[in-house]
Enzyme design. Structure first.
Site, PDB file in Angstrom:
ATOM      1  N   ILE A  23      95.059  39.679  56.358  1.00  0.00           N
ATOM      2  CA  ILE A  23      93.796  40.253  56.795  1.00  0.00           C
ATOM      3  C   ILE A  23      93.145  41.007  55.634  1.00  0.00           C
ATOM      4  CG2 ILE A  23      92.662  41.736  58.467  1.00  0.00           C
ATOM      5  CD1 ILE A  23      94.070  39.228  59.610  1.00  0.00           C
ATOM      6  N   CYS A  46      82.819  32.274  63.480  1.00  0.00           N
ATOM      7  CA  CYS A  46      82.933  33.152  62.304  1.00  0.00           C
ATOM      8  C   CYS A  46      83.398  32.351  61.097  1.00  0.00           C
ATOM      9  CB  CYS A  46      83.914  34.285  62.583  1.00  0.00           C
ATOM     10  SG  CYS A  46      83.442  35.391  63.930  1.00  0.00           S
ATOM     11  N   GLN A  88      84.797  14.776  20.212  1.00  0.00           N
ATOM     12  CA  GLN A  88      84.385  13.897  21.310  1.00  0.00           C
ATOM     13  C   GLN A  88      85.096  14.232  22.617  1.00  0.00           C
ATOM     14  OE1 GLN A  88      84.862   9.812  20.110  1.00  0.00           O
ATOM     15  NE2 GLN A  88      83.245   9.914  18.563  1.00  0.00           N
ATOM     16  N   ASP A 104      92.447  24.899  30.151  1.00  0.00           N
ATOM     17  CA  ASP A 104      93.141  24.070  29.174  1.00  0.00           C
ATOM     18  C   ASP A 104      92.346  23.968  27.877  1.00  0.00           C
ATOM     19  OD1 ASP A 104      95.419  22.164  28.661  1.00  0.00           O
ATOM     20  OD2 ASP A 104      93.731  20.798  28.348  1.00  0.00           O
ATOM     21  N   LEU A 116      90.597  26.174  26.580  1.00  0.00           N
ATOM     22  CA  LEU A 116      90.738  27.435  25.858  1.00  0.00           C
ATOM     23  C   LEU A 116      92.049  27.507  25.072  1.00  0.00           C
ATOM     24  CD1 LEU A 116      89.471  29.875  28.648  1.00  0.00           C
ATOM     25  CD2 LEU A 116      88.245  29.214  26.578  1.00  0.00           C
ATOM     26  N   GLY A 117      92.889  26.520  25.263  1.00  0.00           N
ATOM     27  CA  GLY A 117      94.158  26.490  24.546  1.00  0.00           C
ATOM     28  C   GLY A 117      95.075  27.609  24.991  1.00  0.00           C
ATOM     29  N   GLU A 145      90.334  30.067  55.199  1.00  0.00           N
ATOM     30  CA  GLU A 145      89.188  29.571  55.975  1.00  0.00           C
ATOM     31  C   GLU A 145      89.233  28.053  56.154  1.00  0.00           C
ATOM     32  OE1 GLU A 145      87.865  31.843  57.311  1.00  0.00           O
ATOM     33  OE2 GLU A 145      87.686  33.573  55.996  1.00  0.00           O
TER      34      GLU A 145
END
Length: 241
Positions: A21, A96, A137, A194, A196-197, A221
């Site tokens: 919750i 909801c 590339q 990935d 970002l190494g 949800e």
């Protein structure tokens, strides 16, 4: 639904518990759904009511900034005025979910945008063999793929919002968008992390945080499997659950 409420004269007595919750230890009032002899009913239970307790769930890898709690109800007595008068069956509780899922459709897009923007900035500044990473590339291909998928998710969110304004955002359409956009955002976050190494696993960057949080968003949800069944029922006319 294991939490139950039974009539006690002019009052109600609630017993059971609820897990996962959000803001459960912070809120002054809890909205509680319980099974009764008359069907599912909603109740408002105030903090401090005898028999009502909340406990923070700790040691989470995901959504660490969110207060997450377990609620317990040990023969909690509330007046009939605490009952939600318009909530007369499970449909009230599920309505909801549609509102929450609509918000998630957009939140996932925001997380994906943040990850792509960070990866693009990093690829432009990171030098590899004397040239920016963005000039390779493979990186351009991955960035283009992320941009394509993000744009499609944005358009789906925009179209769903348009339908919502027209009163045509059915639960099936909301489920389709939640399923698509969260999966898209999670895939983008993983790929950007990935790109970002090794730096991608540090606190200097945000893709890893978004990735871990999206692992929870894809579950709460309604899981992907639940949305598969909702969309599948709409497509085939057959309920497989």
């Amino acid at each position: 639904m294991k939490t139950r409420a039974r009539r006690a004269g002019g009052d109600w007595r609630i017993s059971g518990g609820k897990l996962w919750i959000t803001n459960g230890t912070l809120a002054d009032v809890a909205v509680v759904w319980a099974s009764t002899d008359e069907g599912v009913r909603g109740f408002l239970v105030e903090r401090g009511t005898q028999g009502f307790a909340s406990h923070e769930i700790r040691n989470k890898f995901s959504l660490r900034a969110s207060d997450t709690a377990e609620l317990s109800f040990d023969d909690v007595r509330v007046s009939d005025e605490a009952r939600l008068p318009g909530a007369t069956n499970l449909k009230a509780a599920l309505s909801c979910l549609n509102q929450a899922r609509f918000g998630i459709v957009w939140g996932a897009v925001g997380a994906a945008r943040a990850c792509l923007g960070e990866a693009l900035d990093y690829a432009s500044s990171r030098k590899l063999f004397g040239r920016p990473l963005s000039r390779t590339q493979l990186i351009q291909s991955r960035l283009a793929n992320a941009a394509q998928r993000l744009t499609a998710a944005q358009l789906m969110a925009w179209r769903l919002a348009e339908l919502k304004e027209q009163g045509r955002a059915t639960p099936e359409r909301v489920s389709l968008a939640k399923r698509n956009n969260v999966r898209t955002a999670l895939d983008i976050a993983r790929d950007c992390r990935d790109m970002l190494g090794a730096a991608g696993i540090t606190l200097d960057h945000h893709a890893m945080r978004h990735m871990l949080n999206l692992e929870t968003v894809i579950t709460y949800e309604g899981t992907e499997s639940i949305h598969d069944l909702i969309v599948g029922r709409a497509l085939t006319g057959h309920a497989a659950y």
